[in-house]
Every structure is written in structure tokens, then in C-alpha cells.
Design a protein around this motif. Structure first.
Motif, PDB file in Angstrom:
ATOM      1  N   ALA A 144       0.708  -1.199   0.043  1.00  0.00           N
ATOM      2  CA  ALA A 144       0.079  -0.070   0.139  1.00  0.00           C
ATOM      3  C   ALA A 144       0.860   1.180  -0.190  1.00  0.00           C
ATOM      4  O   ALA A 144       0.363   2.405  -0.003  1.00  0.00           O
ATOM      5  CB  ALA A 144      -0.929   0.030   1.301  1.00  0.00           C
ATOM      6  N   ALA A 145       2.221   1.036   0.073  1.00  0.00           N
ATOM      7  CA  ALA A 145       2.879   2.173   0.175  1.00  0.00           C
ATOM      8  C   ALA A 145       3.417   2.618  -1.216  1.00  0.00           C
ATOM      9  O   ALA A 145       4.431   3.551  -1.056  1.00  0.00           O
ATOM     10  CB  ALA A 145       4.295   2.036   1.134  1.00  0.00           C
ATOM     11  N   HIS A 146       3.158   2.104  -1.964  1.00  0.00           N
ATOM     12  CA  HIS A 146       3.697   2.400  -3.663  1.00  0.00           C
ATOM     13  C   HIS A 146       2.748   3.810  -4.202  1.00  0.00           C
ATOM     14  O   HIS A 146       1.529   3.379  -4.599  1.00  0.00           O
ATOM     15  CB  HIS A 146       3.377   1.153  -4.440  1.00  0.00           C
TER      16      HIS A 146
ATOM     17  N   GLY B 186     -11.895  -0.357   3.497  1.00  0.00           N
ATOM     18  CA  GLY B 186     -11.289  -1.735   3.752  1.00  0.00           C
ATOM     19  C   GLY B 186      -9.861  -1.512   4.015  1.00  0.00           C
ATOM     20  O   GLY B 186      -9.213  -2.091   4.685  1.00  0.00           O
ATOM     21  N   VAL B 187      -9.336  -0.684   2.687  1.00  0.00           N
ATOM     22  CA  VAL B 187      -8.105  -1.055   2.575  1.00  0.00           C
ATOM     23  C   VAL B 187      -7.352   0.014   3.831  1.00  0.00           C
ATOM     24  O   VAL B 187      -6.355  -0.567   4.371  1.00  0.00           O
ATOM     25  CB  VAL B 187      -7.482  -0.010   1.354  1.00  0.00           C
ATOM     26  N   ALA B 188      -8.211   0.876   4.317  1.00  0.00           N
ATOM     27  CA  ALA B 188      -7.440   1.877   5.305  1.00  0.00           C
ATOM     28  C   ALA B 188      -7.604   1.010   6.807  1.00  0.00           C
ATOM     29  O   ALA B 188      -6.463   1.310   7.454  1.00  0.00           O
ATOM     30  CB  ALA B 188      -8.477   3.215   5.537  1.00  0.00           C
ATOM     31  N   LEU B 189      -8.526   0.320   6.734  1.00  0.00           N
ATOM     32  CA  LEU B 189      -8.348  -0.562   8.041  1.00  0.00           C
ATOM     33  C   LEU B 189      -7.581  -1.710   8.182  1.00  0.00           C
ATOM     34  O   LEU B 189      -6.904  -1.857   8.925  1.00  0.00           O
ATOM     35  CB  LEU B 189      -9.921  -1.087   8.316  1.00  0.00           C
TER      36      LEU B 189
ATOM     37  N   LEU C  60      -3.320   0.768   8.791  1.00  0.00           N
ATOM     38  CA  LEU C  60      -3.681   2.073   9.615  1.00  0.00           C
ATOM     39  C   LEU C  60      -2.351   3.057   9.331  1.00  0.00           C
ATOM     40  O   LEU C  60      -2.614   4.121   9.635  1.00  0.00           O
ATOM     41  CB  LEU C  60      -3.531   1.244  10.862  1.00  0.00           C
ATOM     42  N   LYS C  61      -1.226   2.634   9.292  1.00  0.00           N
ATOM     43  CA  LYS C  61       0.002   3.338   9.179  1.00  0.00           C
ATOM     44  C   LYS C  61       0.300   3.969   7.678  1.00  0.00           C
ATOM     45  O   LYS C  61       1.009   4.931   7.658  1.00  0.00           O
ATOM     46  CB  LYS C  61       1.352   2.748   9.607  1.00  0.00           C
ATOM     47  N   ASN C  62      -0.573   3.860   7.083  1.00  0.00           N
ATOM     48  CA  ASN C  62      -0.348   4.211   5.539  1.00  0.00           C
ATOM     49  C   ASN C  62      -0.598   5.516   4.971  1.00  0.00           C
ATOM     50  O   ASN C  62      -1.645   6.321   5.658  1.00  0.00           O
ATOM     51  CB  ASN C  62      -1.057   3.273   4.655  1.00  0.00           C
ATOM     52  N   TYR C  63       0.119   6.259   4.538  1.00  0.00           N
ATOM     53  CA  TYR C  63      -0.033   7.735   4.108  1.00  0.00           C
ATOM     54  C   TYR C  63      -0.928   7.925   2.777  1.00  0.00           C
ATOM     55  O   TYR C  63      -1.599   8.787   2.879  1.00  0.00           O
ATOM     56  CB  TYR C  63       1.427   8.634   3.709  1.00  0.00           C
ATOM     57  N   GLN C  64      -0.602   7.004   1.796  1.00  0.00           N
ATOM     58  CA  GLN C  64      -1.179   7.418   0.276  1.00  0.00           C
ATOM     59  C   GLN C  64      -2.688   7.136   0.307  1.00  0.00           C
ATOM     60  O   GLN C  64      -3.449   7.937  -0.180  1.00  0.00           O
ATOM     61  CB  GLN C  64      -0.345   6.269  -0.574  1.00  0.00           C
ATOM     62  N   ILE C  65      -3.288   6.412   1.265  1.00  0.00           N
ATOM     63  CA  ILE C  65      -4.619   6.115   1.308  1.00  0.00           C
ATOM     64  C   ILE C  65      -5.464   7.517   1.662  1.00  0.00           C
ATOM     65  O   ILE C  65      -6.417   7.650   1.102  1.00  0.00           O
ATOM     66  CB  ILE C  65      -4.846   5.395   2.599  1.00  0.00           C
ATOM     67  N   TRP C  66      -4.667   8.250   2.404  1.00  0.00           N
ATOM     68  CA  TRP C  66      -5.426   9.511   2.894  1.00  0.00           C
ATOM     69  C   TRP C  66      -5.287  10.518   1.810  1.00  0.00           C
ATOM     70  O   TRP C  66      -6.356  11.277   1.581  1.00  0.00           O
ATOM     71  CB  TRP C  66      -4.895   9.957   4.143  1.00  0.00           C
ATOM     72  N   HIS C  67      -4.160  10.627   1.164  1.00  0.00           N
ATOM     73  CA  HIS C  67      -4.271  11.533   0.200  1.00  0.00           C
ATOM     74  C   HIS C  67      -4.995  11.036  -1.162  1.00  0.00           C
ATOM     75  O   HIS C  67      -5.690  12.121  -1.564  1.00  0.00           O
ATOM     76  CB  HIS C  67      -2.803  11.516  -0.545  1.00  0.00           C
TER      77      HIS C  67
ATOM     78  N   LYS D 172      -3.936   8.810  17.610  1.00  0.00           N
ATOM     79  CA  LYS D 172      -2.914   9.930  17.189  1.00  0.00           C
ATOM     80  C   LYS D 172      -2.504   9.873  15.653  1.00  0.00           C
ATOM     81  O   LYS D 172      -1.274  10.504  15.340  1.00  0.00           O
ATOM     82  CB  LYS D 172      -1.953   9.970  18.120  1.00  0.00           C
ATOM     83  N   ASN D 173      -3.076   8.878  14.979  1.00  0.00           N
ATOM     84  CA  ASN D 173      -2.720   8.677  13.567  1.00  0.00           C
ATOM     85  C   ASN D 173      -2.554  10.086  12.583  1.00  0.00           C
ATOM     86  O   ASN D 173      -3.536  10.722  12.403  1.00  0.00           O
ATOM     87  CB  ASN D 173      -3.687   7.894  12.915  1.00  0.00           C
ATOM     88  N   TYR D 174      -1.354  10.669  12.520  1.00  0.00           N
ATOM     89  CA  TYR D 174      -1.053  12.001  11.765  1.00  0.00           C
ATOM     90  C   TYR D 174      -1.835  12.066  10.498  1.00  0.00           C
ATOM     91  O   TYR D 174      -2.433  13.121  10.212  1.00  0.00           O
ATOM     92  CB  TYR D 174       0.248  12.014  11.748  1.00  0.00           C
ATOM     93  N   HIS D 175      -1.759  10.971   9.760  1.00  0.00           N
ATOM     94  CA  HIS D 175      -2.267  11.092   8.399  1.00  0.00           C
ATOM     95  C   HIS D 175      -3.884  11.312   8.336  1.00  0.00           C
ATOM     96  O   HIS D 175      -4.560  11.865   7.674  1.00  0.00           O
ATOM     97  CB  HIS D 175      -2.042   9.903   7.595  1.00  0.00           C
ATOM     98  N   VAL D 176      -4.456  10.631   9.375  1.00  0.00           N
ATOM     99  CA  VAL D 176      -6.003  10.421   9.585  1.00  0.00           C
ATOM    100  C   VAL D 176      -6.417  11.997  10.055  1.00  0.00           C
ATOM    101  O   VAL D 176      -7.353  12.481   9.481  1.00  0.00           O
ATOM    102  CB  VAL D 176      -6.467   9.551  10.519  1.00  0.00           C
ATOM    103  N   TRP D 177      -5.493  12.542  10.729  1.00  0.00           N
ATOM    104  CA  TRP D 177      -5.976  14.086  11.306  1.00  0.00           C
ATOM    105  C   TRP D 177      -5.607  14.971  10.326  1.00  0.00           C
ATOM    106  O   TRP D 177      -6.262  15.822  10.134  1.00  0.00           O
ATOM    107  CB  TRP D 177      -4.981  14.198  12.606  1.00  0.00           C
TER     108      TRP D 177
END
Lengths: 463, 564
Positions: free
Chosen positions: B299-301, B328-331, B334-341, B382-387
């Protein structure tokens, strides 16, 4: 022999238990046992100050290994291979190793990751990204030499950077990607190191018909919008202050102008320093990245690395050369920093006691109980090096042959605990690391070599 | 003349050849007199071969009846009859197999000698063809090679070998059918079909779903056979008729490349197809599925995410569907950045639709987003990307509302030290465009903020400070609120003093419940011009209450002198 600051819990603690306090208490307890040398791990002998030696050889081995072929488990790092190059090479250099034998390999690797449209991706045929481009450019600077420098297609790089520049002053990390303060710092590093022209191409989103906009237009303003009410810096405006972004903010500003002038103009310095200093915890001694978060070795660089820049910002104006800077000095009536704005001893203890993987694996880590990795090795060592040195941005005595100007230059000297008879150096002299540039995060010689190379190149043929 | 360098002794001229069956000496073996197919010339009792290697060896020897004995004893060690037999079989074999230039080297026999030879060959039932060893296979058994496990196929039992042969045949048959499928598809693409008399006629063939299903099944069988027979891995995509016509671009690394990764086969194959379709700028449902597949592995690609977004927009997929998938992918990451962009891009794209519909459309969407954000923050508060995303969402949809503030209150209620929730609350309250001045720095006063808002937020912070006085989140918030409201710190002097007792009155009496209160008290004293007391606060912080920050407290003391 170990000050009680590092052997006891802090004097003020709350009774209320929440998830945050549970984590914090657990971490503090764990670190206490490492700081006291009774963690049960086979650490090396502690010196009379209760500090173990740096396990140099095993870290060097670990770092060389992380440049080699990586097993399938590293699949998730497929888009960040340039970072592995930078982390490992940078850490090796800080440890005093010669990395020039990697020159050809770095050049080859970089060449395969460069896109014709400018910039470097995380791997072959991946879209260009500012973070991976930053990592590749610095890796090239670290191994040095013309052959490696010449891999970089600067003309394409310039066009690509222009395409990332946004109207609000910031940079997207990649085309269609997110915009954040990493982009501001990475772009400023790349532009100044490679002597990229500042004018924008008409294709740039930030281009203005009157030609007034450049790659740097509004950049400091973007950084300013990332300062939060806490005083720290967030990744994007309106988010929580975070250590990694504080370094990006100060690094970016320090490349645009002298920190003494530019930092007070764009940031609330007293709040920033308060927030930076709050990142250091006792008894751990290390830095956390955010309020009420845990210490992590990597912030030794991200937060620890902010201090030389803030000290430069607070440095007194040289009496002899008041002239032009007098006005700026008057604008900032902040007093100069004392000998040290943070506890160097605390950070050094945390790094040497808690961040070293003492097993055969080697490498450095976030905190006890975590696995070492190249990322933490790089930034923990960078933080240690920074804590062992003192930087000064001094007016240059001679004009640079390349620029013809007498720009202020960073001067480094070992930080010596000799200002007070109670102060002693707690680490072994052999464990003093090599200093690295406080903004570019590579040795100052490497930075000057690549900068001068491209300055001269441009004297001969314009980009 | 025979060519030099041949190891085997060769008969020199015709006089050596005296075919005779009459005489025999004592050294001759019975086998030499009766070299039949059922008896090996070496005299060993023939047994049924147990492996195909043995079978080859036996057949080899059967075609060279006197070879073994000759090699063992030398030509002169053979009986007369054996010698005759060996020479005859050599000559017979040579004349029946030799061609062209080699024939010229064959000794020429006169008619009589020829007759004699063939009579003898007939009488003794000598084989007229000999099996030869290949240069690449030093013994007959080696000719079979090894299987995928590196085992010699020569060691296979006859039955096992026959099974293998049957599989090879089956594979060939499948390949033929599969090729026909591909060719038919190619022709269908060109609008042609082959008639019975092998001419192409323009007919549009619609391939049935059943055909494709059968082909899929066929390729699965082929892949299984290839793997079993040769250890060849056929990637999922190669097997899938859907991906016919796409030539994958495998990753080629320079030899010296650093930090290379041994990718799992499945990943490497998928990425090689990704490169191919990206190069073609293909946007299609199969590309979308491809990105899903790659994201499930890594998921980090970031490249694959941006390409996925381009597909979603090009195909004009319903954004809510994509968001459902993304949840589903986000759950799972949890630590992924790209999902939120990616989510950010989706909302940017969806916003015009939302904004142009009735207000309920937007509020329903906002509710579902907030619901999901609560769920994900429950895993990692405290997930930074989610915030970061949440901050964006509030700006984009204008969610500076009571619900957002209530959501923060709930999180702060769970953990009063959750600084992310405090930060977000500050943003929601003080960046609300209805009651703030755009462009004001977070650390500056803003006259547009209503007085009651400042009162409310200050009170909120103070209430929380009572719960845990050493919690810096709440103190930072309080200070931030007062700055926004343009109020001096001294407006909270009474409150702050509650946490500092007996300052400077000696170790016994001095008690500090919060270093942050003492910090603030120093500022209050400075505001009031009580320089000495301010200095005392800072000194005590450095000496006792917060020693790790002693350098900072020293600097703050200097600030007192410089009028800061």
C-alpha cells in the motif's frame, strides 16, 4: 555517577491514568533500566559516567548490509529505495567511513530511477517524487565526484520542480500528489545544491505573466502557515505540530536567508523554542515528536537538528559588521542562546544507552524493544553528531571563488563541556562522530563540492 | 585411412575380417556365441529395468553386443568368435548409418566380404544399428536430464516416466487449443473469421463468457503442468485471458544497483503489468483491479495510487463506491500515508457534485465520513495522516460545527492527553471562517473571534487541567486560546497560582503540581513587571521542577533582561 535526573521519574506526575500515560510510564520504566545499565541486554561495559561505548563496527556492518540485496520482506520499501541509499550512506559517513567505493553503484542506481521528465522516482519507472529525489541527490553528493553529479539531468529537474510549485508558495511532492512542508524543504535543498535557476516555466501552476513569481516566491509564507498555536510546525497548515516538520521548516527557511533574519520574520520564535524544548523528556533524555507522545531516537535529528538553526537565529550580531544586519537584529530582540538550549547529556545518554541494538544485528533504533533499521540508524547518529558539536553561522573571511560573494558559512567545532567545572564529557572521545551540515544533512565538504561543481558548470554553459 | 585420433581401435583393412563361427577358444563366453536380445553380451543375467535410465542402458548395450567385453578385455582378449562378432556388428552398423563424408572413411569391402559379413550378421542376429552416446550426455542415462527438483529423470520408474510423458502430451494439447483461442480472438478483433476452407471472412465473432471461462481453466491447467514438469512459474496475469495483448515490462536493475529487493513473484509480475498499462496510459476496469491487487500487497507504492486515482476519474466511477473500497484498505493499513491522499483527491473530485445537490447530500456524506474517521481513530487515536485528512475535510466541506467539536470532546474525554484531538479542536474553533480572520497566524491574536468563544474554550481547557495538571496539551491549548483572544496571561493568574505553592519558601514548603503552571506564572509575573518573581519561577524550573530543560529556562531568564 549517573545524575538522578536520569535514574528517577520526574518530580511532577499526575495520578490520572489514560492510554497516553500508560504508554509513557511503560516507556520511562523501560528506559530507566537501560540508562542504569541493568536492562538484561548484553550491553558493552559502561564507562565511569554510566555510558556505554558506541558499537561502531556492528553499526557499520548493519549499514553496509542495508545497501545490499534486500529480502522479500522489504517489498513495502519498493517505493523508497532511494531513502535506503541516503540513510545508509549518510550514517556510514557520520561514522567516519569512506563511501566513495559506492560511487558507481549509486550513479547506476540513480540513473535507473531518473525520469526523462525530471526528478527521481522511488524505483525504476516510478513517478518522480520530491522526497526520493532529495534522497538521491544527497546520496550522489555523499559519494561525490563529477561522474555521479553528471547523472542528474538538471534541465529536466528544473522543469519538473516548476511543475510542482503551487500558487500558495508550497510544493507538491509529486505531480498530483500531496503538498506539504517536506516539499518545501526538499525543493529548497535540491534547488540550492544543484544551482537550479529560480525562474518559472510558463507551464508552472505558479507562473505569472509579469514574470514576478519564482520557485521561492511565497515559500517562507507557506512555512509560516504551518506554525501551530503550540509553536511547533505541522506538515500542512491546520494540523498538529510535529518534530519532523519542524526541521523541514527551519531547514527551508535557513536556505532562503540567514536564520537570524528570516526565522523571526516568519515564525514566532519564543513559542517555537518553547515547543522544541518541551520535546525533551526526563528521565529518558530523548526527544518526542509531538506533545504527549513518546520519545523516539529519530527525533534526535528532527528535533535535535533544529537547535543549531535556532541558535544561529539567536546568535548575536557581530559588532564589527553591524551595518546591514543592524535593522534585522533590532527587529529580533531575542537574547542569544546559552551554552546549550537542550540537554546534550540527556540526548547522548538516550542514544548510547537506549538506541543501540546490542545484538549481532547492530544498527540503531527508535527505543528499546524496537528493531533497528536504516532510517533510525541515520537519524539517531545524526542527532548524536549534532549533540557532540557546536555550529556557528559566521561571516566568511573570503569570498567564494564560485559565487564571488562572502556568504556566511557554517563553522563547526566539537562541543566541549568545559564551561563549568561540573561539566564533564560523558562519552568516550573515540565515539565523537563526524559533523554534518546542519541544513543539508551531509558533510559540509560534500555539500560545498557539489554546489561549487554546478556553479562552475553554469559559468561555462547555462543550463 | 581411418582418421587419426579416434580412441577405439579400428580394423585395418579387409584382411582382418575373417568372419567365422567355427572356431572358438576357451576364453570365449557363452554369451558371445549366442548374442541374443535376451542375453547381454557381458554375461550378466538380464533383468527387467526398474528405471528408465536402466532401460536406456540396456538398450544401449543390446545394440552393441560385444562392446562391454571388448572394453573390459581389449580386442585381443576376445575369442575369435567374439572378435568376429564385434567387427561384424561395427561394420554393419557403420554401413547402415554412415552417410556422406563418414562413408568415405568406412573400409570398402569386396563383394565377397560383404556377403560374408551380412550372412554372419544374419546368423548371429547382430543389431545393425548401434545407439550412440551424445556428447552432452556421457552415459545413455544422462540423456534424460533432470526434473524441476534437480532429480535425474533417469532415476524415474517406467510407470512414473510414462505418467510424465502423458502430462507433456496433455500440455501440448492444451497449448494447441489455447493458441487457437488466442488466434480466434485476434481475428475477431480484426473482424475476421476462418471458414472451413481456411479462408478468412469478415464476421464479427462474439466470444462467449463460457469460452473465456474455459480458456481460463485451460491456462490454469497449463500453468499447473508447466510448474509440475519444469518448475516454471506462470504468473496469474499470464494465465488470465483478460491480460492477453499486454506485454509486461519486467523490472530490470543495473547490475551494480543498490538496495535491490527480491520481490515475491506475484508482486513482480503485477508491477510489470502496471508498467505496461501506465506506459499505454490505459484506463480500464482491469487496470483498476490491477491497482487493487498491487495495493493489497504494498500500500506504500505512491505511483500505483496516483494511477488508480487517474483510472477512477477517467472511468467516472461513483466516488462513494471507491470510498467504500478505500475504507477496507484503510482499516488494513493503519499507518499508511497514500490512502489518505487518495481520499483527499476523491473528495476534491466529488465536491462539486455534493455542493450542487440538496444540502442533505453534503451533510449525509459528512456524517458518513465522520463515522468512518471515528472508527479508524478508535484503532489509533493519534494517527497523523488521519488527522491531516480530517483537517482537510473540515475545510473543504465547511464542517466548523458543533458535531465536530463534540467529536473532539469525546476523544479528549477518553484520553485528556490526546494532543491530536486538542489540536484539531483548536483548528475547528479558531479557523471557523464565520468567526475568524483569514490568514491570521495561529500564534497571533484574532479580534474576529467572539469573546464568548474565548471564554468557553478557556474554561474548557481549565476544566481539563484540573483532571491532570501536568498535561501539557491542555496548557498549550489554554495559552493558545488566551493569545487568540488577545488576553494577557494574567487573566488566568488566580487559576495558575492554584498549582504553585510556597514558591521560594524552601524545599519543605514549595510544591509545584504542574511545571506548565510555573512556566505560565513566570510569564504572568513578567507581564506584571515582577521581574524577580518571574526569574524565581524560571530558576526553580531549571533547578528542580524541570531540570532536563535547564538550558531553555536559562534562555528564558535572559529574555527577562532583554525586555522580551
Amino acid at each position: 555517577m549517573i545524575p538522578d535526573l536520569f535514574t528517577e521519574l520526574p518530580p511532577v506526575r499526575d495520578a490520572l491514568v489514560t492510554e497516553t500515560s500508560k504508554q509513557q510510564d511503560k516507556t520511562a520504566d523501560l528506559c530507566l533500566s537501560y540508562l542504569a545499565g541493568d536492562s538484561g541486554e548484553q550491553l558493552l561495559e559502561y564507562n565511569e559516567h554510566g555510558v556505554p561505548r558506541l558499537r561502531r563496527d556492528s553499526h557499520v556492518r548493519f549499514l553496509h548490509k542495508s545497501l545490499g540485496p534486500l529480502p522479500a520482506g522489504f517489498m513495502a520499501a519498493d517505493a523508497s529505495r532511494p531513502w535506503f541509499l541516503y540513510w545508509a550512506l549518510s550514517a556510514l559517513v557520520i561514522l567516519g567511513e569512506d563511501v566513495s567505493h559506492y560511487r558507481e553503484a549509486v550513479a547506476e542506481t540513480a540513473r535507473a530511477m531518473q525520469n526523462d521528465s525530471g526528478g527521481f522516482g522511488g524505483g525504476g519507472r516510478q513517478l518522480s517524487h520530491l522526497a526520493t529525489t532529495y534522497a538521491i541527490v544527497l546520496s550522489i553528493a555523499l559519494v561525490g565526484d563529477e561522474d555521479a553529479y553528471e547523472v542528474i539531468d538538471r534541465k529536466a529537474m528544473w522543469r519538473w520542480l516548476c511543475s510542482l510549485k503551487q500558487t500558495d508558495g508550497g510544493f507538491q511532492l509529486g505531480l498530483g500528489g500531496e503538498e506539504d512542508i517536506r516539499g518545501a524543504y526538499c525543493a529548497a535543498v535540491i534547488i540550492t545544491l544543484l544551482n537550479i535557476p529560480l525562474e518559472l516555466t510558463p507551464e508552472s501552476p505558479a507562473w505569472k505573466e509579469d514574470g514576478s513569481a519564482t520557485l521561492f516566491t511565497g515559500l517562507a509564507g507557506y512555512v509560516r502557515r504551518c506554525q501551530t498555536f503550540e509553536g511547533g510546525i505541522s506538515g500542512q497548515p491546520d494540523v498538529e505540530a510535529h518534530g519532523a516538520y519542524a526541521f523541514c521548516a527551519l531547514g527551508c527557511l535557513a536556505l532562503l536567508d540567514h536564520p537570524r533574519r528570516i526565522i523571526p520574520r516568519y515564525l514566532n520564535v519564543p513559542r517555537l523554542v518553547s515547543w522544541m524544548s518541551s520535546r525533551q523528556y526526563a528521565p529518558e533524555g530523548g526527544f518526542s515528536g509531538r506533545t504527549n507522545k513518546l520519545v523516539d531516537g529519530c527525533y534526535s535529528h528532527w528535533v535535535g537538528g533544529c537547535f543549531p538553526l535556532i541558535e544561529a537565529c539567536l546568535s548575536p550580531v557581530d559588532e564589527d559588521k553591524k551595518g546591514g544586519t543592524a535593522a534585522a537584529a533590532a527587529a529580533s530582540k531575542l537574547p542569544p542562546a546559552p551554552e546549550s538550549l537542550f540537554s546534550r547529556e540527556g540526548l547522548i545518554r538516550y542514544i548510547l544507552c537506549c538506541c543501540q541494538d546490542t545484538s549481532k544485528r547492530g544498527g540503531l533504533r527508535d527505543k528499546p524493544g524496537k528493531l533497528s533499521d536504516a532510517y533510525h540508524s541515520c537519524y539517531v547518529l545524526s542527532g548524536l553528531s549534532s549533540a557532540q558539536h557546536q555550529w556557528e553561522l559566521a561571516p566568511s573571511e573570503e569570498t567564494s571563488p564560485a559565487t564571488g560573494r562572502a556568504d556566511p558559512v557554517w563553522r563547526v567545532m566539537p562541543y566541549l563541556e568545559d564551561n563549568d567545572e561540573n561539566d564533564v564529557q560523558i562519552f568516550d572521545q573515540k565515539d565523537r562522530l563526524r559533523p554534518i551540515h546542519p541544513v543539508y544533512a551531509i558533510p559540509i565538504q560534500s555539500q560545498e563540492a557539489i554546489r561549487d561543481y554546478f556553479l562552475v558548470v553554469d559559468g561555462l554553459k547555462k543550463l | 585411412m581411418p582418421p587419426k585420433g579416434k580412441a577405439a581401435p579400428k580394423p585395418k583393412g579387409t584382411e582382418n575380417i575373417k568372419p567365422s563361427t567355427s572356431s572358438s577358444n576357451s576364453t570365449s563366453s557363452p554369451a558371445a556365441q549366442q548374442p541374443t536380445t535376451s542375453t547381454s553380451p557381458s554375461g550378466n543375467t538380464p533383468t527387467a529395468p526398474s528405471t528408465i535410465g536402466e532401460r536406456s542402458q540396456q538398450r544401449f548395450h543390446e545394440s552393441r553386443p560385444f562392446d562391454a567385453a571388448r572394453q573390459k578385455l581389449g580386442l585381443s582378449g576376445l575369442s575369435q568368435a567374439e572378435q568376429t562378432g564385434w567387427v561384424s556388428s561395427q561394420l554393419a552398423a557403420r554401413s547402415s548409418t554412415s552417410t556422406g563424408s563418414s562413408r568415405r572413411t568406412t573400409p570398402r569391402l569386396g563383394p565377397k566380404a560383404q556377403r560374408e559379413l551380412w550372412r554372419h550378421v544374419n546368423d548371429a542376429s547382430l543389431p545393425i544399428r548401434t545407439l550412440k552416446n551424445k556428447k552432452s550426455a556421457p552415459t545413455p542415462a544422462d540423456v534424460w536430464g533432470t526434473d524441476r527438483a534437480g532429480q535425474k529423470i533417469a532415476g524415474y520408474s517406467i510407470a512414473r516416466y510414462e505418467e510424465r510423458a502423458a502430462k507433456r502430451t496433455a500440455l501440448t494439447a492444451l497449448q494447441v487449443t489455447s493458441r487457437a483461442f488466442r488466434e480466434a480472438r485476434e481475428r475477431a478483433k480484426r473482424g475476421l473469421v476462418v471458414t472451413r476452407d481456411h479462408r478468412e471472412q469478415p464476421i464479427v465473432l462474439v466470444e462467449s463468457a463460457k469460452d473465456v471461462q474455459e480458456e481460463k481453466q485451460r491456462r490454469r491447467q497449463m500453468a499447473a503442468l508447466r510448474r509440475e514438469l519444469y518448475g516454471e512459474m506462470t504468473g496469474e496475469f499470464r494465465q488470465d485471458p483478460e491480460w492477453d495483448g499486454v506485454e509486461p515490462i519486467p523490472q530490470v536493475e543495473p547490475e551494480a544497483a543498490l538496495a535491490t529487493i527480491s520481490y515475491p513473484e506475484e508482486y513482480a509480475e503485477a508491477i510489470s503489468y502496471l508498467r505496461a498499462v501506465m506506459l499505454q496510459k490505459e484506463y480500464s476496469p482491469r487496470c483498476l483491479r490491477l491497482t487493487d491487487h498491487i495495493i493489497s500487497m504494498n500500500a506504500a507504492h505512491y505511483t500505483v495510487w496516483l494511477y488508480r486515482a487517474a483510472n477512477v476519474f477517467a472511468l467516472q466511477l461513483p466516488i462513494p463506491d471507491e470510498i467504500d473500497w478505500l475504507n477496507g484498505v484503510a482499516l488494513a493499513n493503519l499507518k499508511n500515508y497514500q490512502i489518505w491522499h487518495h481520499r483527499h483527491l476523491l473528495v476534491d473530485n466529488y465536491y462539486p457534485t455534493l455542493a450542487s445537490g440538496p444540502p442533505s447530500t453534503l451533510s449525509r456524506f459528512a456524517d458518513s465520513e465522520r463515522e468512518f474517521l471515528s472508527a479508524i481513530l478508535a484503532h489509533d487515536t493519534k494517527n497523523y495522516h488521519v488527522w491531516s485528512y480530517r483537517s482537510y475535510l473540515v475545510s473543504k466541506l465547511g464542517l466548523f460545527d458543533a458535531a465536530e467539536i463534540a467529536a473532539m470532546a469525546a476523544l479528549i474525554g477518553d484520553d485528556v492527553r490526546n494532543n491530536s484531538a486538542w489540536s484539531h479542536r483548536f483548528f475547528v474553533v479558531f479557523s471557523d471562517p464565520r468567526q475568524s480572520t483569514p490568514g491570521t497566524a495561529a500564534t497571533d491574536a484574532d479580534p474576529a473571534v467572539p469573546r464568548e468563544v474565548v471564554d468557553r474554550e478557556a474554561q474548557y481547557a481549565m476544566d481539563k487541567i484540573y483532571l491532570a495538571p501536568q498535561n501539557q496539551s491542555a496548557w498549550n491549548y489554554l495559552r493558545g486560546v488566551l493569545v487568540k483572544g488577545g488576553r494577557g496571561m494574567r487573566s488566568v493568574e488566580g487559576f495558575v497560582s492554584e498549582f504553585v505553592r510556597g514558591l521560594g519558601e524552601g524545599e519543605e514548603r514549595e510544591d509545584v503540581l504542574s511545571t506548565h503552571a510555573l512556566d505560565l506564572l513566570a510569564e504572568i509575573c513578567k507581564e506584571k513587571g515582577e521581574r524577580e518573581r518571574a526569574d524565581l519561577c524560571l530558576r526553580r524550573l531549571g533547578e528542580k521542577w524541570d531540570r532536563i530543560r535547564v538550558g531553555y529556562w536559562e534562555w528564558r531568564r535572559r529574555c527577562l533582561d532583554d525586555g522580551q
